[in-house]
Design an enzyme around this catalytic site. Structure first.
Site, PDB file in Angstrom:
ATOM      1  N   GLN A  31      -8.010  -0.191   3.497  1.00 54.51           N
ATOM      2  CA  GLN A  31      -8.875  -0.819   4.514  1.00 54.51           C
ATOM      3  C   GLN A  31     -10.239  -1.217   3.952  1.00 54.51           C
ATOM      4  OE1 GLN A  31      -7.928  -1.917   7.350  1.00 54.51           O
ATOM      5  NE2 GLN A  31      -5.984  -0.864   7.613  1.00 54.51           N
ATOM      6  N   SER A  66      -4.084  -3.282  -0.763  1.00 51.08           N
ATOM      7  CA  SER A  66      -2.981  -4.007  -0.116  1.00 51.08           C
ATOM      8  C   SER A  66      -3.481  -5.376   0.362  1.00 51.08           C
ATOM      9  CB  SER A  66      -2.453  -3.173   1.063  1.00 51.08           C
ATOM     10  OG  SER A  66      -1.343  -3.810   1.642  1.00 51.08           O
ATOM     11  N   HIS A  99      -2.366  -7.794   2.088  1.00 49.64           N
ATOM     12  CA  HIS A  99      -2.170  -8.354   3.435  1.00 49.64           C
ATOM     13  C   HIS A  99      -3.263  -7.906   4.405  1.00 49.64           C
ATOM     14  CE1 HIS A  99      -0.282  -5.081   5.959  1.00 49.64           C
ATOM     15  NE2 HIS A  99       0.084  -4.597   4.802  1.00 49.64           N
ATOM     16  N   THR A 125      12.086  -6.637 -10.744  1.00 48.29           N
ATOM     17  CA  THR A 125      11.564  -7.999 -10.921  1.00 48.29           C
ATOM     18  C   THR A 125      10.413  -8.250  -9.955  1.00 48.29           C
ATOM     19  OG1 THR A 125      13.753  -8.708 -11.595  1.00 48.29           O
ATOM     20  CG2 THR A 125      12.227 -10.442 -10.903  1.00 48.29           C
ATOM     21  N   ASN A 167      -8.225   3.469   8.915  1.00 46.43           N
ATOM     22  CA  ASN A 167      -7.584   2.298   9.511  1.00 46.43           C
ATOM     23  C   ASN A 167      -7.705   2.272  11.030  1.00 46.43           C
ATOM     24  OD1 ASN A 167      -5.839   4.558   8.548  1.00 46.43           O
ATOM     25  ND2 ASN A 167      -4.415   3.695  10.037  1.00 46.43           N
ATOM     26  N   CYS A 208       5.046   6.347  19.718  1.00 46.43           N
ATOM     27  CA  CYS A 208       5.891   6.664  20.862  1.00 46.43           C
ATOM     28  C   CYS A 208       7.097   7.459  20.375  1.00 46.43           C
ATOM     29  CB  CYS A 208       6.367   5.374  21.521  1.00 46.43           C
ATOM     30  SG  CYS A 208       7.131   5.669  23.101  1.00 46.43           S
ATOM     31  N   GLY A 228       0.823  -1.210   0.000  1.00 44.65           N
ATOM     32  CA  GLY A 228       0.000   0.000   0.000  1.00 44.65           C
ATOM     33  C   GLY A 228       0.860   1.264   0.000  1.00 44.65           C
ATOM     34  N   THR A 229       1.907   1.264   0.802  1.00 47.05           N
ATOM     35  CA  THR A 229       2.726   2.476   0.925  1.00 47.05           C
ATOM     36  C   THR A 229       3.368   2.836  -0.419  1.00 47.05           C
ATOM     37  OG1 THR A 229       3.150   1.933   3.231  1.00 47.05           O
ATOM     38  CG2 THR A 229       4.659   3.499   2.204  1.00 47.05           C
TER      39      THR A 229
HETATM   40  N1  PLP Z   1      -3.293   3.004   3.967  1.00 41.54           N
HETATM   41  C1  PLP Z   1      -4.011   2.519   4.990  1.00 41.54           C
HETATM   42  C2  PLP Z   1      -5.384   3.054   5.233  1.00 41.54           C
HETATM   43  C3  PLP Z   1      -3.481   1.511   5.800  1.00 41.54           C
HETATM   44  O1  PLP Z   1      -4.190   1.039   6.812  1.00 41.54           O
HETATM   45  C4  PLP Z   1      -2.172   1.035   5.523  1.00 41.54           C
HETATM   46  C5  PLP Z   1      -1.549   0.013   6.396  1.00 41.54           C
HETATM   47  O2  PLP Z   1      -1.899  -0.115   7.548  1.00 41.54           O
HETATM   48  C6  PLP Z   1      -1.481   1.567   4.435  1.00 41.54           C
HETATM   49  C7  PLP Z   1      -2.070   2.547   3.685  1.00 41.54           C
HETATM   50  C8  PLP Z   1      -0.104   1.071   4.070  1.00 41.54           C
HETATM   51  O3  PLP Z   1      -0.193  -0.204   3.472  1.00 41.54           O
HETATM   52  P1  PLP Z   1       1.040  -1.244   3.481  1.00 41.54           P
HETATM   53  O4  PLP Z   1       1.154  -1.751   4.887  1.00 41.54           O
HETATM   54  O5  PLP Z   1       0.636  -2.322   2.528  1.00 41.54           O
HETATM   55  O6  PLP Z   1       2.236  -0.501   3.048  1.00 41.54           O
END
Ligand code: PLP
Length: 409
Positions: A196, A235, A237, A272, A168, A362, A69-70
């Site tokens: 999410q 994403s 996972h 790759t 999230n 933190c 996702g990032t």
């Molecule tokens: N965006 C949201 C709303 C998320 O909850 C998350 C991960 O918690 C991300 C982006 C980032 O995704 P990834 O963990 O696959 O990089």
């Protein structure tokens, strides 16, 4: 351990685990190689792409496979910004407002303050580097991104609007359809962080349950591209797929400058491919499509979540459910325990066999309350003692019973 932390990550399903193992052992060739082994890996990647595309109802060619996702968010934001700076452009011709008084010539990006750090921190970083002017989209009285406030923020320097589909930390669903309508009217591209949402809720059909209808998803016309936005991040996972793989959907015609140069992904993302991860993600997507076809399991799990909340509220005086008055995902609860510290609670819960999390970070020994909760208007003492518990497809009644007793104890 009772695992109520699916918004952080989910346990891969049996089928996903097996597919990843098998692909690691057998599909080890480079999918860009011309030999037979390479072409077998290529075929597996393309089948998985099809499955992921089917989950969100888009043409497979428009899906760029990434590392998560990032990275997808990074590619969406930097990619659209980069395309704007080149002759290729973004494919959009912004509507010039009549009395536009942009204080700066920098391109601007509009995001809500409740975005995930992947969006929030990137936009702040680009602003620090003087690459963009960040424009925060105000929240309405209920704490949701306010579509009414959007038109006054858009001008000819607006490159992108980026708003999440569901939060999230709280599960609060954003009015993505109304935001999309405004972006369409002003001819500004909309990126949706749907990390999410995808896999937990249908993207392309009007969901039948009232919770989702309130999100404005229903009533959208279902055409060739039935999604409300122009770019979308997902994403796997978060829906029982493997980590380290993600996808960015980019609607045809939207200009995007690649951020890692290479010939893979139709020149849009070099490197790759993570074949085992992608294969596992395809399996997770197929399982999610099957699970989403019936609204009943979502309703059952929402009732489980509600029962958990009611038990905590009635047995622990002073507790508050953050975001309870808003339309939320079926799986998330965010509960404030006044006078307690989130991190201390999380450690105690973990020792007693319950995994949960908090939006707090933190730093230098002090626990900062979640910026998302503060932006929603939740008072600081409550935000300090707020934790998130998130169910997944497999959460049972017995786990909820046990989790209630652990939290109360
Ligand atoms: N965006 C949201 C709303 C998320 O909850 C998350 C991960 O918690 C991300 C982006 C980032 O995704 P990834 O963990 O696959 O990089």
């Amino acid at each position: 351990m009772i695992y109520l932390d699916s918004n952080a990550t989910t346990k891969p399903s049996e089928a996903v685990t097996q597919a990843v193992h098998a692909a690691t052992a057998t599909l080890f060739a480079n999918p860009s190689s011309v030999h037979r082994a390479g072409q077998e890996a290529r075929r597996a990647v393309e089948l998985a792409r099809k499955d992921l595309a089917a989950l969100i109802g888009v043409p497979p060619k428009e899906l760029i496979l990434t590392s998560g996702g990032t990275e997808s968010i990074d590619l969406a934001i930097r990619g659209v910004l980069g395309a704007r700076a080149t002759s290729r452009g973004t494919g959009f011709q912004p509507v010039r407002p009549p009395n536009s008084t942009s204080p700066t010539q920098l391109p601007n990006i509009i995001t809500a303050p409740i975005e995930h750090a992947a969006v929030r921190d990137l936009v702040a970083h680009l602003a620090r580097q003087d690459q963009i002017e960040p424009r925060p989209l105000p929240l309405d009285a209920r704490g949701m991104a306010d579509p009414q406030a959007l038109p006054s923020l858009i001008d000819e320097q607006t490159v992108l609007v980026s708003v999440q589909w569901a939060n999230n930390e709280t599960g609060v669903i954003q009015p993505i359809e109304q935001i999309a309508e405004c972006c369409r009217a002003h001819k500004v591209p909309l990126h949706c962080d749907a990390v999410q949402w995808v896999g937990k809720m249908p993207c392309t059909e009007p969901p039948s349950e009232p919770r989702a209808q309130a999100s404005g998803v229903s009533g959208r016309s279902t055409g060739e591209n039935p999604l409300p936005c122009d770019l979308l991040t997902l994403s796997p996972h978060k829906f029982h797929g493997p980590k380290g793989v993600g996808a960015l959907w980019v609607r045809r015609g939207v200009g995007l400058m690649p951020q890692s140069i290479g010939s893979q992904e139709l020149d849009r993302r070099g490197g790759t491919e993570n074949v085992p991860g992608i294969v596992g993600a395809g399996v997770a997507a197929r399982e999610a499509v099957a699970w989403l076809a019936d609204a009943e399991p979502r309703a059952t799990l929402a009732a489980r979540r509600d029962r958990f909340e009611q038990a905590i509220l009635s047995r622990i005086p002073g507790t508050v459910v953050n975001g309870a008055d808003w339309t939320r995902l079926w799986n998330t609860t965010n509960i404030a325990f006044p006078t307690l510290e989130a991190e201390a609670m999380l450690m105690l819960l973990s020792e007693r066999g319950l995994a949960a999390s908090a939006g707090a970070a933190c730093s230098s020994g002090s626990l900062d309350p979640s910026p998302v909760l503060l932006a929603m208007g939740i008072p600081e003492p409550l935000a300090h003692g707020s934790i998130r518990l998130s169910l997944d497809r497999a959460t049972t009644e017995a786990e909820i019973d046990e989790a209630i007793e652990i939290v109360v104890a």
